[in-house]
Scaffold this motif. Structure first.
Motif, PDB file in Angstrom:
ATOM      1  N   PHE A 308       0.616  -1.199   0.055  1.00  0.00           N
ATOM      2  CA  PHE A 308      -0.087   0.242   0.132  1.00  0.00           C
ATOM      3  C   PHE A 308       0.955   1.299   0.075  1.00  0.00           C
ATOM      4  O   PHE A 308       0.325   2.403  -0.407  1.00  0.00           O
ATOM      5  CB  PHE A 308      -1.048   0.001   1.060  1.00  0.00           C
ATOM      6  N   GLY A 309       2.199   1.113   0.499  1.00  0.00           N
ATOM      7  CA  GLY A 309       2.966   2.224   0.349  1.00  0.00           C
ATOM      8  C   GLY A 309       3.453   2.401  -1.029  1.00  0.00           C
ATOM      9  O   GLY A 309       4.012   3.768  -1.452  1.00  0.00           O
ATOM     10  N   ASN A 310       3.731   1.523  -1.821  1.00  0.00           N
ATOM     11  CA  ASN A 310       4.173   1.449  -3.024  1.00  0.00           C
ATOM     12  C   ASN A 310       3.231   1.698  -4.213  1.00  0.00           C
ATOM     13  O   ASN A 310       3.670   2.061  -5.358  1.00  0.00           O
ATOM     14  CB  ASN A 310       5.206   0.486  -3.296  1.00  0.00           C
ATOM     15  N   VAL A 311       2.071   1.096  -3.990  1.00  0.00           N
ATOM     16  CA  VAL A 311       1.273   0.678  -5.204  1.00  0.00           C
ATOM     17  C   VAL A 311      -0.370   1.398  -5.062  1.00  0.00           C
ATOM     18  O   VAL A 311      -0.662   1.297  -3.807  1.00  0.00           O
ATOM     19  CB  VAL A 311       1.149  -0.773  -5.371  1.00  0.00           C
ATOM     20  N   GLN A 312      -0.758   2.058  -6.099  1.00  0.00           N
ATOM     21  CA  GLN A 312      -2.095   2.548  -6.115  1.00  0.00           C
ATOM     22  C   GLN A 312      -2.680   1.441  -7.068  1.00  0.00           C
ATOM     23  O   GLN A 312      -2.335   1.249  -7.899  1.00  0.00           O
ATOM     24  CB  GLN A 312      -2.026   3.986  -6.606  1.00  0.00           C
ATOM     25  N   TYR A 385     -12.011 -11.621   7.340  1.00  0.00           N
ATOM     26  CA  TYR A 385     -11.971 -10.979   6.101  1.00  0.00           C
ATOM     27  C   TYR A 385     -12.066  -9.412   6.224  1.00  0.00           C
ATOM     28  O   TYR A 385     -11.329  -8.517   5.642  1.00  0.00           O
ATOM     29  CB  TYR A 385     -13.542 -11.170   5.223  1.00  0.00           C
ATOM     30  N   ASN A 386     -12.789  -9.127   7.249  1.00  0.00           N
ATOM     31  CA  ASN A 386     -13.036  -7.561   7.712  1.00  0.00           C
ATOM     32  C   ASN A 386     -11.589  -6.897   8.152  1.00  0.00           C
ATOM     33  O   ASN A 386     -11.304  -5.664   8.358  1.00  0.00           O
ATOM     34  CB  ASN A 386     -14.337  -6.971   8.237  1.00  0.00           C
ATOM     35  N   ASN A 387     -10.672  -7.664   8.783  1.00  0.00           N
ATOM     36  CA  ASN A 387      -9.304  -7.184   9.007  1.00  0.00           C
ATOM     37  C   ASN A 387      -8.201  -7.224   8.069  1.00  0.00           C
ATOM     38  O   ASN A 387      -7.107  -6.865   8.492  1.00  0.00           O
ATOM     39  CB  ASN A 387      -8.944  -8.246  10.535  1.00  0.00           C
ATOM     40  N   ASP A 388      -8.603  -7.579   6.905  1.00  0.00           N
ATOM     41  CA  ASP A 388      -7.599  -7.762   5.829  1.00  0.00           C
ATOM     42  C   ASP A 388      -8.013  -6.722   4.940  1.00  0.00           C
ATOM     43  O   ASP A 388      -8.873  -6.306   4.227  1.00  0.00           O
ATOM     44  CB  ASP A 388      -7.894  -9.050   5.098  1.00  0.00           C
ATOM     45  N   ARG A 389      -6.901  -5.728   4.920  1.00  0.00           N
ATOM     46  CA  ARG A 389      -6.991  -4.479   4.427  1.00  0.00           C
ATOM     47  C   ARG A 389      -7.223  -4.646   2.872  1.00  0.00           C
ATOM     48  O   ARG A 389      -8.153  -3.935   2.102  1.00  0.00           O
ATOM     49  CB  ARG A 389      -5.827  -3.493   4.485  1.00  0.00           C
ATOM     50  N   TRP A 390      -6.559  -5.658   2.167  1.00  0.00           N
ATOM     51  CA  TRP A 390      -6.634  -5.726   0.842  1.00  0.00           C
ATOM     52  C   TRP A 390      -8.113  -6.496   0.463  1.00  0.00           C
ATOM     53  O   TRP A 390      -8.673  -5.826  -0.373  1.00  0.00           O
ATOM     54  CB  TRP A 390      -5.447  -6.847   0.170  1.00  0.00           C
TER      55      TRP A 390
END
Length: 454
Positions: A308-312, A385-390
């Protein structure tokens, strides 16, 4: 999707289900085979979930004072061709697996050939957990008004950008953060992306031909670009396929322009997949597109520690400012199908296992392990599921805009013709206009009235 026929079929099979689940006076033994295609190391729950379901079903029988023994034989194929050949040959010899796990586009040809049976004849689609599935996934899993499959997963195919390069070509943090919204609104187009890709190359941030780095082989992803330029695939009223010549020519022209601008290599197709994954996950490309399941490959095998720091990421942008906003993504869900067998009770046990495997907690194991998306909104309430950001961001950002390829027996031929034209234009063998003319000629000769030419 209406369920009237389902309810009638359900009543017809209550007797069989009572034998399987409750009324057996003696031990019942079943051997269920499940075969999965296109499954890598992280996709093992496609078959493991059936085994988990069998254990639950046997424990339920035990709790009811019955003895039920189910042995599950599992097999997975990494590539689709070997899988489909194996299933076809097994069916021809009368030994088709009880459950096949495959892409939804196989439903139409396999239903017409008699290989598979409508799953709605064996399970109650109005009962939990099947009544909680996303309606569009149920629709995608249907053919000729009948529900043939149960979605095993969902997915989307995002557009990706390397954040550092966006900043180095002039994007401030707010512009980087708002890129998905600008794509969704239609403000940012595919041609805007090509211009940015060229800037990244001109600044020396990526090598020539790495500004825009598409997938390297034929695949469903390329239909997204046809959609971006306003193309539709199927007429809702008649079910006939649609070949939009203007949208197709714009699609072919887009890839030709990418090559001529130097941001995509003319010989890009055929690049080894391992090389492609390594390159996009290490910042060697500025923009690319792929699948939601790529997240696990990038962050595990390729070692991208801070995704998430590298890819949009966002939708595939609309084609250009001349067309209405067609920002989109494609979902190509894998589905559970039951095959026609001589033993009706065997088919009902297989269907019951599929139903159990579709419960939110079990399906979430596959979604998180393989970086796919869920099949029901209830999974958004599951902690894993809801704790997984992706999982959460991809679900919310992409799935509401997802389209799918049609369940049409002629679609395979249509797809091959489309791809031949795209490859010929991309590699410079034909102009986009000539590629479209030739595709139209071949479609008329191959599909006749099965396709609408616009």
């Amino acid at each position: 999707m209406t369920t009237g026929s389902n309810k009638g079929s359900w009543k017809k099979h209550l007797l069989h289900l009572s034998i399987v689940l409750a009324g057996t006076a003696h031990a019942a033994d079943y051997e269920i085979s499940v075969v999965s295609g296109g499954s890598g190391p992280n996709d093992h729950y496609r078959t493991d979930a059936i085994e988990m379901a069998a254990n639950i079903l046997m424990q339920e029988a035990d709790a009811a004072g019955e003895e039920l023994n189910i042995k599950v034989n599992k097999r997975s194929y990494a590539d689709w061709d070997s899988f489909k050949q194996a299933v076809t040959l097994a069916a021809e010899s009368g030994s088709a697996p009880d459950i096949v796990v495959t892409g939804h586009v196989d439903i139409a040809p396999w239903a017409q050939s008699g290989l598979i049976a409508p799953v709605e004849d064996y399970v109650d689609m109005d009962a939990w957990p099947l009544n909680n599935l996303y309606p569009n996934l149920v629709e995608i899993s249907s053919f000729n008004g009948m529900i043939y499959g149960i979605p095993q997963d969902s997915e989307a195919r995002p557009f990706f950008a390397w954040k550092e390069y966006l900043q180095q070509i002039g994007y401030d943090q707010q512009a980087v953060d708002s890129l998905p919204d600008r794509i969704e609104s239609g403000e940012y187009t595919l041609y805007d992306m090509l211009e940015d890709a060229k800037k990244a190359q001109d600044e020396g941030l990526v090598a020539q031909g790495y500004g825009f780095y598409p997938r390297v082989t034929n695949g469903p992803d390329f239909w997204q670009f046809y959609t971006s330029f306003g193309g539709e695939l199927q007429d809702e009223e008649t079910g006939r396929l649609i070949f939009d010549k203007a949208a197709m020519e714009k699609t072919y022209q887009f890839f030709v322009d990418a090559v001529e601008m130097g941001v995509t290599r003319r010989n890009h197709l055929g690049t080894p997949w391992d090389q492609w994954y390594a390159e996009v996950a290490s910042g060697k490309a500025a923009f690319w597109h792929g699948g939601t399941w790529h997240y696990s490959r990038y962050t595990e095998a390729e070692g991208l520690d801070d995704f998430f720091g590298n890819v949009q990421f966002g939708l595939i942008p609309t084609g250009d400012k001349e067309v209405d906003n067609h920002a989109n993504t494609l979902t190509h869900p894998v589905v559970y199908l039951i095959t026609e067998q001589d033993n009706e009770e065997q088919m009902e046990v297989a269907a019951k296992l599929i139903k159990l495997a579709s419960e939110p907690r079990i399906n979430t194991l596959h979604a998180i392990k393989s970086s796919h998306l869920g099949i029901s909104p209830e999974q958004m309430n599951i902690g894993l599921y809801n704790n997984d950001r992706w999982a959460m961001e991809a679900t919310e950002r992409l799935l509401p805009h997802a389209t799918s390829m049609p369940n049409n027996a002629d679609f395979g031929a249509f797809w091959n013709i489309y791809w031949k034209g795209l490859e010929a234009a991309w590699t410079g063998q034909k102009t986009p206009k000539q590629a479209v003319i030739d595709a139209e000629t071949e479609l008329r000769g191959t599909l006749g009235n099965g396709v609408i030419i616009l």
